[in-house]
Scaffold this active site. Structure first.
Site, PDB file in Angstrom:
ATOM      1  N   GLU A 363       0.829  -1.198   0.000  1.00  0.00           N
ATOM      2  CA  GLU A 363       0.000   0.000   0.000  1.00  0.00           C
ATOM      3  C   GLU A 363       0.869   1.256   0.000  1.00  0.00           C
ATOM      4  OE1 GLU A 363      -1.078   0.563   4.727  1.00  0.00           O
ATOM      5  OE2 GLU A 363      -2.248  -0.909   3.583  1.00  0.00           O
ATOM      6  N   CYS A 364       0.411   2.263  -0.713  1.00  0.00           N
ATOM      7  CA  CYS A 364       0.999   3.595  -0.778  1.00  0.00           C
ATOM      8  C   CYS A 364       2.506   3.535  -1.052  1.00  0.00           C
ATOM      9  CB  CYS A 364       0.660   4.376   0.486  1.00  0.00           C
ATOM     10  SG  CYS A 364       0.687   6.173   0.237  1.00  0.00           S
ATOM     11  N   GLY A 365       3.349   3.857  -0.080  1.00  0.00           N
ATOM     12  CA  GLY A 365       4.786   3.860  -0.318  1.00  0.00           C
ATOM     13  C   GLY A 365       5.317   2.513  -0.766  1.00  0.00           C
ATOM     14  N   LEU A 368       4.521   2.184  -4.378  1.00  0.00           N
ATOM     15  CA  LEU A 368       5.472   2.943  -5.190  1.00  0.00           C
ATOM     16  C   LEU A 368       6.767   2.156  -5.400  1.00  0.00           C
ATOM     17  CD1 LEU A 368       5.111   6.531  -3.626  1.00  0.00           C
ATOM     18  CD2 LEU A 368       4.070   5.670  -5.728  1.00  0.00           C
ATOM     19  N   GLY A 459      -1.975  -0.931  -4.140  1.00  0.00           N
ATOM     20  CA  GLY A 459      -2.533   0.347  -4.536  1.00  0.00           C
ATOM     21  C   GLY A 459      -2.228   1.392  -3.482  1.00  0.00           C
TER      22      GLY A 459
END
Length: 485
Positions: A363-365, A368, A459
């Site tokens: 998730e998130c970081g 990425l 995501g």
């Protein structure tokens, strides 16, 4: 359960809540109290400062994610061995999900948990004009929880007269003040406060802060107010089935999180034993780049029988051995793009594991980091893991922010119902996913998100497992059902 407790709140963000909360935590610890700390809302950084002070993990309490009984149960569970619990509010005291809604804010949490509140009021440049400002907060709520006032940025000379004036004209107590502190400022960046490890002499600053507050706060009065909090009702948290009732607008108590709080069931015991007998080991990415995670999520996974094995994508050269799954939470990978990218052996180790079918949630970081490339904040692109196609880039402004409800999708092929989550990021991706529809609870805005494949779910949304315990259960079930690699 009898638990003394107090909340530190303020009329607005930037009022010194974290600083004063940390000072009070330090003072209580200095006096020999066993202290538990909590942050209202979906904040990952403020609890890190609490943890630095008290030495044990701070937790989050969030009435958007969990129903009233679950919220109170998490409070009781995580403060079971404490003499007192200190909560830090979020934003302004009455700020919540929208302009017309205080729910999921500090005032909502105070009411749900019956917690007395200390309101921080900026007294710099004020005299009698501070009275209607305080009175407005005292009278605004039908069920008032504000029991005391802390005057911020006021001189020791002026404080006694300010205290006498307020207490003589308003039905509240003034329990201390905080002078202007020039050497205890906590600096911020785009996702919130600077991280504790980045602040020079943080330990010294926190010690000096506790010493200042020892002189300026009426600790006896604060402890008395905390002791007036009523008992918490008895209840027991277990993992279990969640309600699949869609979340409506506005969110009602009936449609909040669907934890099973009844007596433990044989099905939960059987699932836990199945996970334990398999010896499931989950690799948890955790270092300075990946540090935004809910401690209760990790606790719930362990209570479901999983073993969590921490590793560092920055410092370790490869994944730990004999893993069954991977977890990547949020953080600041954009600040460590060089270090992450140059650790080629770790990136290859993760890519090989994912290509071989290891079950993974990111998730998130963490999402990425799994991209082929990640831009730093200066616009330079760095090679990353390569499990998600394309380059994630820095936009320079908040993209999707706040609470959302995810609906209409499946997690590893399983229907787990609606998922309450939140987003907060300055980055964007060409592969945000299409599996779920994200809907703002207090607005009409919506968008598609989440990539949900056979072995990878990733995501931008941050997930809170107690909002829907079928999330971690689906993750572990996918591992259990996965053929041996």
């Amino acid at each position: 359960m009898k638990l003394d407790r107090i909340m530190i709140a303020a009329p607005a963000s930037g009022s010194g809540k974290t600083l004063i909360t940390c000072g009070l935590l330090g003072l209580l610890k200095r006096k020999g109290y066993q202290v538990g700390s909590f942050k209202c809302g979906p904040d990952f950084i403020d609890p890190m400062f609490h943890t630095r002070v008290i030495g044990t993990k701070s937790r989050n309490l969030d009435t958007f994610f969990t129903d009233h009984e679950t919220t109170r149960s998490l409070l009781a569970k995580n403060a079971a061995d404490c003499d007192i619990a200190v909560m830090e509010g979020v934003m302004g005291y009455f700020d919540g999900m929208g302009l017309n809604d205080s729910r999921a804010g500090a005032s909502d949490l105070a009411q749900v948990t019956d917690t007395p509140v200390l309101l921080i009021v900026n007294a710099k440049g004020c005299s009698r004009s501070i009275l209607p400002a305080i009175k407005g907060f005292l009278d605004f709520q039908e069920k008032p929880c504000i029991k005391g006032i802390i005057l911020n940025r006021v001189s020791p000379m002026l404080y006694p007269r300010m205290k006498e004036m307020i207490e003589s004209e308003l039905d509240t107590r003034v329990v201390g003040y905080v002078p202007v502190l020039t050497d205890c400022v906590l600096e911020s960046r785009h996702l919130g406060l600077m991280m504790p490890d980045e602040i020079e002499d943080l330990r010294g600053k926190l010690d000096r802060l506790a010493s200042e507050l020892e002189q300026s706060l009426d600790l006896e009065a604060i402890l008395q107010l905390a002791g007036e909090a009523p008992e918490l009702p008895e209840s027991r948290l277990i993992f279990g089935e969640t309600s699949k009732t869609p979340v409506q607008e506005p969110i009602s108590e009936d449609h909040r999180a669907g934890n099973s709080l009844e007596s433990d069931k044989p099905a939960e015991h059987a699932f836990r034993e199945r996970v334990r007998s398999r010896g499931i080991r989950i690799g948890l990415a955790r270092d300075e780049a990946f540090c935004f995670m809910y401690e209760d999520n990790l606790t719930l996974l362990r209570e479901m029988g999983a073993e969590l094995i921490e590793f560092s994508p920055i410092h370790d050269r490869q994944l730990p051995e004999n893993l069954d799954g991977l977890l990547f939470h949020g953080g600041y990978p954009e600040l460590y793009t060089k270090e992450l990218s140059e650790n080629t052996s770790m990136r290859q180790s993760i890519k090989t594991a994912l290509d071989d079918g290891m079950i993974c949630m990111a998730e998130c970081g963490g999402f990425l980091y799994l991209h082929e490339e990640l831009e730093d904040t200066e616009g330079q692109a760095w090679p990353m893991v390569g499990a998600v196609p394309g380059k994630a880039w820095y936009t320079g402004k908040l993209q999707r922010f706040g609470y959302i409800t995810l609906s209409g999708g499946r997690l590893f092929g399983k229907d787990v119902g609606d998922i309450r989550s939140h987003e907060f990021h300055y980055y964007d991706s060409p592969c945000n996913g299409e599996e779920y529809l994200a809907q703002k609870p207090a607005a009409k805005r919506s968008w598609r998100c989440e990539n949900s494949g056979d072995t990878l779910f990733c995501g931008f949304p941050h997930l809170y497992y107690y909002a829907n315990p079928l999330i971690p259960k689906a993750f572990l079930e996918r591992i259990l059902d996965h053929p041996e690699r």
